[in-house]
Design an enzyme around this catalytic site. Sequence first.
Site, PDB file in Angstrom:
ATOM      1  N   THR A 197       3.305   6.012   0.917  1.00 15.44           N
ATOM      2  CA  THR A 197       3.951   5.861   2.231  1.00 15.44           C
ATOM      3  C   THR A 197       5.291   6.585   2.284  1.00 15.44           C
ATOM      4  O   THR A 197       5.579   7.304   3.240  1.00 15.44           O
ATOM      5  CB  THR A 197       4.146   4.357   2.549  1.00 15.44           C
ATOM      6  OG1 THR A 197       2.868   3.742   2.594  1.00 15.44           O
ATOM      7  CG2 THR A 197       4.852   4.166   3.883  1.00 15.44           C
ATOM      8  N   HIS A 239       0.092   9.536  10.083  1.00 13.25           N
ATOM      9  CA  HIS A 239      -0.586   8.250   9.895  1.00 13.25           C
ATOM     10  C   HIS A 239      -2.073   8.523   9.701  1.00 13.25           C
ATOM     11  O   HIS A 239      -2.632   9.397  10.354  1.00 13.25           O
ATOM     12  CB  HIS A 239      -0.406   7.357  11.128  1.00 13.25           C
ATOM     13  CG  HIS A 239      -1.347   6.181  11.123  1.00 13.25           C
ATOM     14  ND1 HIS A 239      -1.075   5.018  10.440  1.00 13.25           N
ATOM     15  CD2 HIS A 239      -2.588   6.021  11.662  1.00 13.25           C
ATOM     16  CE1 HIS A 239      -2.103   4.181  10.574  1.00 13.25           C
ATOM     17  NE2 HIS A 239      -3.029   4.774  11.310  1.00 13.25           N
ATOM     18  N   ARG A 261       2.910  14.269   2.144  1.00 14.44           N
ATOM     19  CA  ARG A 261       4.246  13.650   2.208  1.00 14.44           C
ATOM     20  C   ARG A 261       5.112  14.099   1.029  1.00 14.44           C
ATOM     21  O   ARG A 261       6.318  14.291   1.175  1.00 14.44           O
ATOM     22  CB  ARG A 261       4.102  12.132   2.233  1.00 14.44           C
ATOM     23  CG  ARG A 261       3.510  11.624   3.552  1.00 14.44           C
ATOM     24  CD  ARG A 261       3.110  10.180   3.420  1.00 14.44           C
ATOM     25  NE  ARG A 261       2.592   9.623   4.657  1.00 14.44           N
ATOM     26  CZ  ARG A 261       1.834   8.536   4.699  1.00 14.44           C
ATOM     27  NH1 ARG A 261       1.505   7.895   3.585  1.00 14.44           N
ATOM     28  NH2 ARG A 261       1.402   8.076   5.864  1.00 14.44           N
ATOM     29  N   ASN A 315       7.341   9.760   7.727  1.00 10.22           N
ATOM     30  CA  ASN A 315       6.399  10.239   6.706  1.00 10.22           C
ATOM     31  C   ASN A 315       5.311  11.128   7.314  1.00 10.22           C
ATOM     32  O   ASN A 315       4.242  11.296   6.758  1.00 10.22           O
ATOM     33  CB  ASN A 315       5.821   9.060   5.921  1.00 10.22           C
ATOM     34  CG  ASN A 315       5.102   8.071   6.808  1.00 10.22           C
ATOM     35  OD1 ASN A 315       4.952   8.294   8.006  1.00 10.22           O
ATOM     36  ND2 ASN A 315       4.632   6.990   6.236  1.00 10.22           N
TER      37      ASN A 315
HETATM   38  P1  CMP Z   1       2.095   4.381   8.534  1.00  7.63           P
HETATM   39  O1  CMP Z   1       1.168   4.774   7.436  1.00  7.63           O
HETATM   40  O2  CMP Z   1       1.900   4.976   9.873  1.00  7.63           O
HETATM   41  O3  CMP Z   1       2.077   2.778   8.686  1.00  7.63           O
HETATM   42  C1  CMP Z   1       3.178   2.032   9.094  1.00  7.63           C
HETATM   43  C2  CMP Z   1       4.427   2.847   9.215  1.00  7.63           C
HETATM   44  O4  CMP Z   1       5.631   2.098   9.187  1.00  7.63           O
HETATM   45  C3  CMP Z   1       4.545   3.746   7.976  1.00  7.63           C
HETATM   46  O5  CMP Z   1       3.588   4.758   8.041  1.00  7.63           O
HETATM   47  C4  CMP Z   1       5.995   4.166   8.065  1.00  7.63           C
HETATM   48  O6  CMP Z   1       6.205   5.164   9.070  1.00  7.63           O
HETATM   49  C5  CMP Z   1       6.616   2.865   8.538  1.00  7.63           C
HETATM   50  N1  CMP Z   1       7.087   2.030   7.422  1.00  7.63           N
HETATM   51  C6  CMP Z   1       6.362   1.437   6.473  1.00  7.63           C
HETATM   52  N2  CMP Z   1       7.128   0.704   5.652  1.00  7.63           N
HETATM   53  C7  CMP Z   1       8.386   0.852   6.128  1.00  7.63           C
HETATM   54  C8  CMP Z   1       9.627   0.326   5.736  1.00  7.63           C
HETATM   55  N3  CMP Z   1       9.721  -0.508   4.690  1.00  7.63           N
HETATM   56  N4  CMP Z   1      10.706   0.671   6.447  1.00  7.63           N
HETATM   57  C9  CMP Z   1      10.593   1.504   7.505  1.00  7.63           C
HETATM   58  N5  CMP Z   1       9.424   2.018   7.950  1.00  7.63           N
HETATM   59  C10 CMP Z   1       8.340   1.701   7.257  1.00  7.63           C
END
Ligand code: CMP
Length: 152
Positions: free
Chosen positions: A91, A115, A102, A112
């Site tokens: 992530t 999705h 990423r 990141n």
């Molecule tokens: P995604 O895979 O789209 O799923 C949830 C999203 O939340 C993740 O990518 C990040 O963009 C965001 N995200 C996940 N964990 C955190 C965190 N601890 N703090 C801020 N953003 C987060």
Amino acid sequence: MERTLILLKPDCIERRLMGAIVSRFEQKGMNVIALKMLRVTPELSKQHYAEHVTKPFYPALESFITGAPVVAMVLEGLEVIRVVREMLGATSGLKAAAGTIRGDYSCSRQMNLVHASDGAEASAREIPLYFKPHEICEYTPTLRPWFQASDE
Ligand code: CMP
């Protein structure tokens, strides 16, 4: 064949990385069967990120994901859900391995870039949030015999 929902997030659009990232999926041999640019509304964000709505980072996530356009895509391929997740990497861009999307382009946990659905249940729930059935253009690429053997 599996399908997965991909979102090229606002940081990807703003940083002009759309082409580079779509290219990686195409070069891998995945089929893009739906694609559109849209603005995620706060309502759609809450539906999409239902499991995160109560988390402390959700308000920042919503303002990020609604802050500029996204590109939504459906990719189709063998084991595409797992393969795309592996292509994305961890992530956080700070933890993602070099060579992953990423790992190569992101240095943020929130920003990141992409999705991807994390399983079959998620992809079945997420694809209809972004695409009506008639917007999905299934086709058999003529190059398929050069990407996979017929018994794979
Ligand atoms: P995604 O895979 O789209 O799923 C949830 C999203 O939340 C993740 O990518 C990040 O963009 C965001 N995200 C996940 N964990 C955190 C965190 N601890 N703090 C801020 N953003 C987060």
